[in-house]
Design a protein around this motif. Sequence first.
Motif, mmCIF file in Angstrom:
data_model
loop_
_atom_site.group_PDB
_atom_site.id
_atom_site.type_symbol
_atom_site.label_atom_id
_atom_site.label_comp_id
_atom_site.label_asym_id
_atom_site.label_seq_id
_atom_site.Cartn_x
_atom_site.Cartn_y
_atom_site.Cartn_z
ATOM 1 N N VAL A 59 -24.621 28.207 70.617
ATOM 2 C CA VAL A 59 -24.903 29.508 70.679
ATOM 3 C C VAL A 59 -23.484 30.204 70.723
ATOM 4 N N ASP A 60 -23.095 31.326 70.139
ATOM 5 C CA ASP A 60 -21.785 31.796 69.784
ATOM 6 C C ASP A 60 -21.178 32.581 70.998
ATOM 7 N N LYS A 61 -22.085 33.627 71.546
ATOM 8 C CA LYS A 61 -21.777 34.218 72.820
ATOM 9 C C LYS A 61 -22.845 34.340 73.694
ATOM 10 N N LEU A 62 -22.687 34.114 75.164
ATOM 11 C CA LEU A 62 -23.697 34.248 76.071
ATOM 12 C C LEU A 62 -23.192 34.916 77.292
ATOM 13 N N LEU A 63 -23.965 36.072 77.250
ATOM 14 C CA LEU A 63 -23.223 36.964 78.727
ATOM 15 C C LEU A 63 -24.528 37.333 79.569
ATOM 16 N N ARG A 64 -23.995 37.667 80.879
ATOM 17 C CA ARG A 64 -24.965 37.917 81.708
ATOM 18 C C ARG A 64 -24.457 39.236 82.153
ATOM 19 N N THR A 65 -25.585 40.005 82.145
ATOM 20 C CA THR A 65 -25.405 41.526 82.741
ATOM 21 C C THR A 65 -26.542 42.201 83.202
ATOM 22 N N LEU A 66 -26.647 43.385 83.581
ATOM 23 C CA LEU A 66 -27.871 44.154 83.949
ATOM 24 C C LEU A 66 -28.516 44.841 83.060
ATOM 25 N N GLY A 67 -30.017 44.592 82.800
ATOM 26 C CA GLY A 67 -30.759 45.171 81.885
ATOM 27 C C GLY A 67 -30.966 46.716 82.339
ATOM 28 N N SER A 68 -31.526 47.519 81.483
ATOM 29 C CA SER A 68 -31.939 49.022 81.794
ATOM 30 C C SER A 68 -32.892 49.106 82.945
ATOM 31 N N ASP A 69 -33.380 48.053 83.416
ATOM 32 C CA ASP A 69 -34.192 48.164 84.805
ATOM 33 C C ASP A 69 -33.314 47.786 85.859
ATOM 34 N N GLY A 70 -32.092 47.616 85.799
ATOM 35 C CA GLY A 70 -31.159 47.096 86.823
ATOM 36 C C GLY A 70 -31.295 45.823 87.351
ATOM 37 N N LEU A 71 -31.901 44.902 86.480
ATOM 38 C CA LEU A 71 -32.041 43.481 86.922
ATOM 39 C C LEU A 71 -31.260 42.804 86.104
ATOM 40 N N PRO A 72 -30.946 41.594 86.445
ATOM 41 C CA PRO A 72 -30.060 40.633 85.656
ATOM 42 C C PRO A 72 -30.691 40.053 84.468
ATOM 43 N N CYS A 73 -30.101 40.105 83.199
ATOM 44 C CA CYS A 73 -30.558 39.511 82.233
ATOM 45 C C CYS A 73 -29.446 38.790 81.319
ATOM 46 N N LEU A 74 -29.756 38.004 80.164
ATOM 47 C CA LEU A 74 -28.806 37.515 79.320
ATOM 48 C C LEU A 74 -28.740 38.027 77.908
ATOM 49 N N TRP A 75 -27.544 38.160 77.404
ATOM 50 C CA TRP A 75 -27.422 38.562 76.092
ATOM 51 C C TRP A 75 -26.953 37.467 75.070
ATOM 52 N N HIS A 76 -27.798 36.956 74.145
ATOM 53 C CA HIS A 76 -27.249 35.830 73.395
ATOM 54 C C HIS A 76 -27.013 36.555 72.190
ATOM 55 N N ILE A 77 -25.685 36.195 71.572
ATOM 56 C CA ILE A 77 -25.102 36.974 70.446
ATOM 57 C C ILE A 77 -24.615 36.034 69.334
ATOM 58 N N GLU A 78 -25.192 35.870 68.414
ATOM 59 C CA GLU A 78 -24.868 34.747 67.296
ATOM 60 C C GLU A 78 -24.218 35.614 66.000
ATOM 61 N N ILE A 79 -23.080 34.997 65.723
ATOM 62 C CA ILE A 79 -22.267 35.575 64.467
ATOM 63 C C ILE A 79 -22.464 34.696 63.355
ATOM 64 N N GLN A 80 -23.236 34.975 62.388
ATOM 65 C CA GLN A 80 -23.640 34.361 61.310
ATOM 66 C C GLN A 80 -22.942 34.637 59.977
ATOM 67 N N VAL A 81 -22.048 33.867 59.501
ATOM 68 C CA VAL A 81 -21.338 34.600 58.275
ATOM 69 C C VAL A 81 -21.622 33.930 56.955
ATOM 70 N N ALA A 82 -22.908 33.001 56.918
ATOM 71 C CA ALA A 82 -23.275 32.349 55.749
ATOM 72 C C ALA A 82 -24.676 32.223 55.812
#
Length: 369
Positions: A59-82
């Motif tokens: 996994v390129d980037k994994l971040l923990r933050t709050l969602g629009s409902d105010g509850l915690p969630c994860l953001w998985h961000i993948e950078i694909q260059v090919a």
Amino acid sequence: MNSTNADFDSVWKQAIERYWTDFVELFLCERWDGLGAPESQDQELHRCSRDGKLGLFRVDKLLRTLGSDGLPCLWHIEIQVARQRGFAERMYVCQYRLYDHFHLPVRSIAILGDPSPTWRHDHFDLTAGKTHTKFEFEVVKLRDFEGRIAELLLSDNVFAWLVSAHLCTLHTRREPMDRFNVKASLLTGLNTCDWSQEKFLNVYDLIDRMMSLPEALQVELEKQQNLLAGRHQMAWVMLIEQRAEQRGLERGMAQGLEQGIAKGMEKGMEKGMEKGMEKGMEKGMEKGLEKGLEKGLEKGLEKGLEKGRDEGRTAAMRNMLESQLALRFGPLDESTRLRIAEGALPELEKWTLAVIEAKGINEIFGSLT
């Protein structure tokens, strides 16, 4: 000369960590005002990245933050260059393994920075009998920004400049000299951004690393940048903008006072006549002058500031264009300098972009007579 590899992965990962707000605003069209920075979960990845049956995944980037409902969630961000066979399936596998480990909702986002204009996977389907699973994820295709380069180069958003650098790097992957010229133009152009010195140096470093050059060309680029974009150059550009803004303030105040007095006298006279010559004139003039001055100053200052900023941006663009032309074609003659001095902002933007591929000055301006 041989093709030059580019450093995409580490640059994108560091940029996302440092400039999260810019990332969200440009790519997701969302605002992050008032929300705390997300918490990196990269160190937790090794705990859920091994599986005896399913093997390893990355996994390129994994971040923990709050969602629009105010509850915690994860953001998985993948950078694909090919382009990659099974990419959508890998996104699906990452999503369910992350959920299994953290037991939190996962927002999956793919940044597709590959050269292909058509490769765009955004979902994965599984069907067995009447059981159907459809996994959809968000996709940002960098090639979609190709028609907006001029707009991006006028932005102070960090990722606007990184997207421009990324696309230019793709287009020059087999042409080191072309990459040299484009890179010099982009690094010089960073001086027009309204950033602190620390932020300027950070973004400069990101673009410098992304657009890697053969050693000999990199040495030459550093020599030129030391001359053109050093402390004196940055101070000069900032001074131009400050002076332009100051001129705008002064003009705005003068116009505001003039309009305020005129309006105040008019209203004061009108009210004074109604209430009696002497007392009415005195009170009406006082109140009318006060309100008129306040509104006139406010309007005049607003217009003056806007005009001052436009003048500062135009002056900075003229300076950047002269620097780019001098880099590629040597000292400029008087007719070229005059043409640049008379150019409006849209013309300066067009000429600045044309420098990247032009073989000579005449291709940029046409015949200068």
